[in-house]
Design a protein around this motif. Structure first.
Motif, PDB file in Angstrom:
ATOM      1  N   ALA A  23       2.420 -27.282  10.663  1.00  0.00           N
ATOM      2  CA  ALA A  23       3.063 -27.316  11.775  1.00  0.00           C
ATOM      3  C   ALA A  23       2.862 -25.669  12.339  1.00  0.00           C
ATOM      4  CB  ALA A  23       4.531 -27.777  11.500  1.00  0.00           C
ATOM      5  N   PHE A  24       2.692 -24.834  11.462  1.00  0.00           N
ATOM      6  CA  PHE A  24       2.522 -23.586  12.137  1.00  0.00           C
ATOM      7  C   PHE A  24       1.420 -22.598  11.412  1.00  0.00           C
ATOM      8  CE2 PHE A  24       7.387 -24.333  10.798  1.00  0.00           C
ATOM      9  CZ  PHE A  24       7.538 -24.547  12.220  1.00  0.00           C
ATOM     10  N   ARG A  25       0.973 -21.642  12.079  1.00  0.00           N
ATOM     11  CA  ARG A  25      -0.156 -20.700  11.364  1.00  0.00           C
ATOM     12  C   ARG A  25       0.743 -19.609  10.603  1.00  0.00           C
ATOM     13  NH1 ARG A  25      -5.690 -20.058  12.067  1.00  0.00           N
ATOM     14  NH2 ARG A  25      -6.297 -18.792  10.353  1.00  0.00           N
ATOM     15  N   PHE A  26       1.828 -19.169  11.270  1.00  0.00           N
ATOM     16  CA  PHE A  26       2.642 -18.347  10.723  1.00  0.00           C
ATOM     17  C   PHE A  26       4.058 -18.404  10.490  1.00  0.00           C
ATOM     18  CE2 PHE A  26       1.698 -16.504  14.676  1.00  0.00           C
ATOM     19  CZ  PHE A  26       2.974 -15.697  14.970  1.00  0.00           C
TER      20      PHE A  26
ATOM     21  N   ASP B 228      -4.457 -11.088  15.965  1.00  0.00           N
ATOM     22  CA  ASP B 228      -3.839 -10.100  16.563  1.00  0.00           C
ATOM     23  C   ASP B 228      -2.339 -10.170  17.231  1.00  0.00           C
ATOM     24  OD1 ASP B 228      -6.142  -8.375  16.477  1.00  0.00           O
ATOM     25  OD2 ASP B 228      -7.278  -9.247  18.063  1.00  0.00           O
ATOM     26  N   VAL B 229      -2.150 -11.561  17.527  1.00  0.00           N
ATOM     27  CA  VAL B 229      -0.769 -11.974  18.143  1.00  0.00           C
ATOM     28  C   VAL B 229       0.118 -11.839  16.794  1.00  0.00           C
ATOM     29  CG1 VAL B 229       0.592 -14.096  18.747  1.00  0.00           C
ATOM     30  CG2 VAL B 229      -1.756 -13.569  20.049  1.00  0.00           C
ATOM     31  N   PHE B 230      -0.266 -12.267  15.720  1.00  0.00           N
ATOM     32  CA  PHE B 230       0.454 -12.301  14.633  1.00  0.00           C
ATOM     33  C   PHE B 230       0.831 -10.807  14.079  1.00  0.00           C
ATOM     34  CE2 PHE B 230       0.325 -11.546   9.742  1.00  0.00           C
ATOM     35  CZ  PHE B 230       1.471 -12.252   9.384  1.00  0.00           C
ATOM     36  N   ARG B 231      -0.074  -9.940  14.222  1.00  0.00           N
ATOM     37  CA  ARG B 231      -0.010  -8.396  13.892  1.00  0.00           C
ATOM     38  C   ARG B 231       0.757  -7.763  14.889  1.00  0.00           C
ATOM     39  NH1 ARG B 231      -2.803  -3.876  15.830  1.00  0.00           N
ATOM     40  NH2 ARG B 231      -3.297  -2.520  13.989  1.00  0.00           N
TER      41      ARG B 231
ATOM     42  N   GLY C 168       4.818 -19.347  14.587  1.00  0.00           N
ATOM     43  CA  GLY C 168       3.917 -19.506  15.410  1.00  0.00           C
ATOM     44  C   GLY C 168       2.785 -20.388  15.177  1.00  0.00           C
ATOM     45  N   LYS C 169       2.299 -20.973  16.319  1.00  0.00           N
ATOM     46  CA  LYS C 169       1.087 -21.806  16.070  1.00  0.00           C
ATOM     47  C   LYS C 169      -0.212 -21.041  16.674  1.00  0.00           C
ATOM     48  CE  LYS C 169       3.551 -25.858  16.726  1.00  0.00           C
ATOM     49  NZ  LYS C 169       3.740 -27.284  17.600  1.00  0.00           N
TER      50      LYS C 169
END
Length: 151
Positions: free
Chosen positions: A24-27, A51-54, A45-46
């Motif tokens: 369901a999510f990447r993080f 870079d978005v996660f970071r 977050g999906k």
């Protein structure tokens, strides 16, 4: 329960299971609640973009003992995908503790002292990584983030 006495909210385990089994999510980003009593889900977050996660980690804020907001710390589970030497894509969730060097002492101590409780509540993690500088969150070439070099 952690040495700090901070508990893990049930929502953390639920979100982790959704990441692992349902993809369901990447993080998942976790934080210590404003009242300091439990670890809660801060955000999921999906986005399939490191870079978005970071950026979400780097821009996080935490409150000190007096409730003043400053440089933040977070725990995160990132569902890291990589290709093995045999060409097989593997998915391995890893726990990342983001406790920046410039966070306050109270924030550093609280997050460091509570990590074990979260780790125990989330079975099947492939890695347990500590990052304290933005350089720790850079990609190593285009292959994988430096923090996941052990995967």
């Amino acid at each position: 329960m952690a040495q700090s006495g901070i508990k893990v909210a049930a929502e953390c385990v639920t979100a982790y299971e959704e990441l692992k089994s349902k993809k369901a999510f990447r993080f998942i980003l976790f934080k210590i609640s404003d009242d300091g009593k439990e670890i809660v889900v801060d955000e999921t977050g999906k986005e399939d973009d490191w870079d978005v996660f970071r950026e979400k980690l780097i821009s996080s804020k935490s409150k000190d003992k007096r409730g003043k907001e400053g440089v933040g710390a977070r725990y995160a589970v990132y569902d890291f995908h990589h290709t093995s030497g045999e060409g097989i894509v593997q998915e391995k969730p890893g726990l990342l503790s983001w406790i920046p060097d410039d966070a306050g002492v109270f924030v550093k101590m609280t997050y460091a002292g509570s990590k074990e409780a979260l780790k125990m509540a989330l079975p099947g993690l492939a890695a347990d990584i500590q990052a304290s500088a933005t350089e720790d969150l850079e990609y190593e070439g285009s292959v994988r983030p430096k923090v996941f070099k052990r995967l």
